[in-house]
Design an enzyme around this catalytic site. Structure first.
Site, PDB file in Angstrom:
ATOM      1  N   GLU A 103       0.844  -1.184   0.000  1.00 24.35           N
ATOM      2  CA  GLU A 103       0.000   0.000   0.000  1.00 24.35           C
ATOM      3  C   GLU A 103       0.883   1.239   0.000  1.00 24.35           C
ATOM      4  O   GLU A 103       1.960   1.223   0.597  1.00 24.35           O
ATOM      5  CB  GLU A 103      -0.876   0.064   1.259  1.00 24.35           C
ATOM      6  N   TYR A 115       8.131   2.351  -6.978  1.00 26.54           N
ATOM      7  CA  TYR A 115       7.479   1.045  -7.135  1.00 26.54           C
ATOM      8  C   TYR A 115       7.173   0.763  -8.606  1.00 26.54           C
ATOM      9  O   TYR A 115       7.379  -0.350  -9.086  1.00 26.54           O
ATOM     10  CB  TYR A 115       6.179   1.000  -6.326  1.00 26.54           C
TER      11      TYR A 115
HETATM   12  C1  COA Z   1      10.334   6.517  -1.174  1.00 21.59           C
HETATM   13  C2  COA Z   1      11.784   6.418  -0.708  1.00 21.59           C
HETATM   14  C3  COA Z   1      11.963   5.099   0.064  1.00 21.59           C
HETATM   15  C4  COA Z   1      12.696   6.400  -1.965  1.00 21.59           C
HETATM   16  O1  COA Z   1      14.026   6.123  -1.567  1.00 21.59           O
HETATM   17  P1  COA Z   1      15.286   6.767  -2.300  1.00 21.59           P
HETATM   18  O2  COA Z   1      16.477   5.973  -1.899  1.00 21.59           O
HETATM   19  O3  COA Z   1      15.329   8.223  -2.063  1.00 21.59           O
HETATM   20  O4  COA Z   1      14.920   6.508  -3.836  1.00 21.59           O
HETATM   21  P2  COA Z   1      15.933   6.084  -4.988  1.00 21.59           P
HETATM   22  O5  COA Z   1      17.098   6.999  -5.014  1.00 21.59           O
HETATM   23  O6  COA Z   1      16.206   4.629  -4.880  1.00 21.59           O
HETATM   24  O7  COA Z   1      15.039   6.383  -6.268  1.00 21.59           O
HETATM   25  C5  COA Z   1      14.241   5.364  -6.826  1.00 21.59           C
HETATM   26  C6  COA Z   1      13.204   5.971  -7.752  1.00 21.59           C
HETATM   27  O8  COA Z   1      12.273   6.746  -7.001  1.00 21.59           O
HETATM   28  C7  COA Z   1      11.920   7.913  -7.732  1.00 21.59           C
HETATM   29  N1  COA Z   1      12.437   9.096  -7.041  1.00 21.59           N
HETATM   30  C8  COA Z   1      13.350   9.135  -6.048  1.00 21.59           C
HETATM   31  N2  COA Z   1      13.537  10.405  -5.615  1.00 21.59           N
HETATM   32  C9  COA Z   1      12.736  11.182  -6.361  1.00 21.59           C
HETATM   33  C10 COA Z   1      12.442  12.575  -6.395  1.00 21.59           C
HETATM   34  N3  COA Z   1      13.039  13.444  -5.558  1.00 21.59           N
HETATM   35  N4  COA Z   1      11.524  13.020  -7.280  1.00 21.59           N
HETATM   36  C11 COA Z   1      10.908  12.177  -8.128  1.00 21.59           C
HETATM   37  N5  COA Z   1      11.130  10.827  -8.134  1.00 21.59           N
HETATM   38  C12 COA Z   1      12.030  10.343  -7.283  1.00 21.59           C
HETATM   39  C13 COA Z   1      12.553   7.770  -9.090  1.00 21.59           C
HETATM   40  O9  COA Z   1      11.681   7.043  -9.922  1.00 21.59           O
HETATM   41  C14 COA Z   1      13.770   6.941  -8.764  1.00 21.59           C
HETATM   42  O10 COA Z   1      14.251   6.217  -9.866  1.00 21.59           O
HETATM   43  P3  COA Z   1      15.290   6.929 -10.881  1.00 21.59           P
HETATM   44  O11 COA Z   1      16.323   7.601 -10.029  1.00 21.59           O
HETATM   45  O12 COA Z   1      15.823   5.779 -11.661  1.00 21.59           O
HETATM   46  O13 COA Z   1      14.457   7.878 -11.660  1.00 21.59           O
HETATM   47  C15 COA Z   1      12.209   7.639   0.168  1.00 21.59           C
HETATM   48  O14 COA Z   1      11.861   8.816  -0.524  1.00 21.59           O
HETATM   49  C16 COA Z   1      11.550   7.678   1.538  1.00 21.59           C
HETATM   50  O15 COA Z   1      12.067   7.118   2.500  1.00 21.59           O
HETATM   51  N6  COA Z   1      10.398   8.370   1.648  1.00 21.59           N
HETATM   52  C17 COA Z   1       9.691   8.485   2.927  1.00 21.59           C
HETATM   53  C18 COA Z   1       9.093   7.186   3.359  1.00 21.59           C
HETATM   54  C19 COA Z   1       8.081   6.665   2.362  1.00 21.59           C
HETATM   55  O16 COA Z   1       7.271   7.426   1.846  1.00 21.59           O
HETATM   56  N7  COA Z   1       8.130   5.347   2.108  1.00 21.59           N
HETATM   57  C20 COA Z   1       7.178   4.681   1.226  1.00 21.59           C
HETATM   58  C21 COA Z   1       6.040   4.183   2.029  1.00 21.59           C
HETATM   59  S1  COA Z   1       4.882   3.274   1.044  1.00 21.59           S
END
Ligand code: COA
Length: 145
Positions: A103, A115
């Site tokens: 979710e 995702y």
């Molecule tokens: C969601 C989360 C886990 C992503 O982790 P992250 O390590 O920063 O993400 P990544 O660097 O691995 O990026 C993976 C993909 O996410 C997307 N993404 C990451 N940062 C982004 C940004 N600032 N803006 C847009 N897309 C973004 C992109 O699709 C990216 O792929 P790409 O770099 O090949 O385009 C992180 O933002 C987080 O901890 N958020 C708060 C907690 C949360 O919301 N968790 C999800 C609960 S369901």
């Protein structure tokens, strides 16, 4: 950055990341129960002994539910979330999981993009699923080969 499976010793580190990342964080006891549960696997990302990210997978029969994924705000945008998600998929393959589910808040575009980049597709919606603020959840699914 080292990615590895979590143990109970990672509880404090995981809880710190959890409280940094969510407006309505899980209680420490809930994370502890998950870490102790035989049907749950957590993975963590660690830098110099410090936990900076984690993700959890809950296995029921041939279904894998992603419980949570979070990266500490100082370490976002470095593909750590993507690596953790890929690690969960690989654990799911080994565990003969056929379908992964999760979710996500409808407004959480960054997580949704993460995702979707890993093959998850929206299959449904849960009204008012989240608190603080109240928001619908999207249900995402990915089949595992
Ligand atoms: C969601 C989360 C886990 C992503 O982790 P992250 O390590 O920063 O993400 P990544 O660097 O691995 O990026 C993976 C993909 O996410 C997307 N993404 C990451 N940062 C982004 C940004 N600032 N803006 C847009 N897309 C973004 C992109 O699709 C990216 O792929 P790409 O770099 O090949 O385009 C992180 O933002 C987080 O901890 N958020 C708060 C907690 C949360 O919301 N968790 C999800 C609960 S369901």
């Amino acid at each position: 950055v080292q990615i590895r499976q979590a143990t109970l010793e990672d509880l404090e580190g995981i809880y710190e990341v959890e409280t940094c990342c969510f407006s309505n964080p899980w209680a420490k006891e809930s994370i502890q129960k998950d870490l102790e549960s035989p049907i749950t696997t957590y993975v963590v990302a660690e830098i110099e002994g410090q936990i900076i990210a984690f993700a959890g997978l809950w296995k029921v029969l041939d279904e894998g539910q992603i419980t949570n994924i979070a990266v500490h705000p100082s370490y976002r945008g470095l593909k750590i979330g993507k690596r953790l998600l890929q690690e969960l998929v690989s654990i799911a393959v080994d565990a003969q999981i056929k379908v992964m589910l999760l979710e996500v808040r409808k407004s959480n575009e960054i997580a949704r993009r993460l995702y979707e980049s890993q093959g998850f597709k929206v299959i449904g919606q849960r009204k008012g699923y989240y608190q603080k603020p109240v928001e619908d959840a999207l249900v995402l699914e990915r089949l595992v080969e």
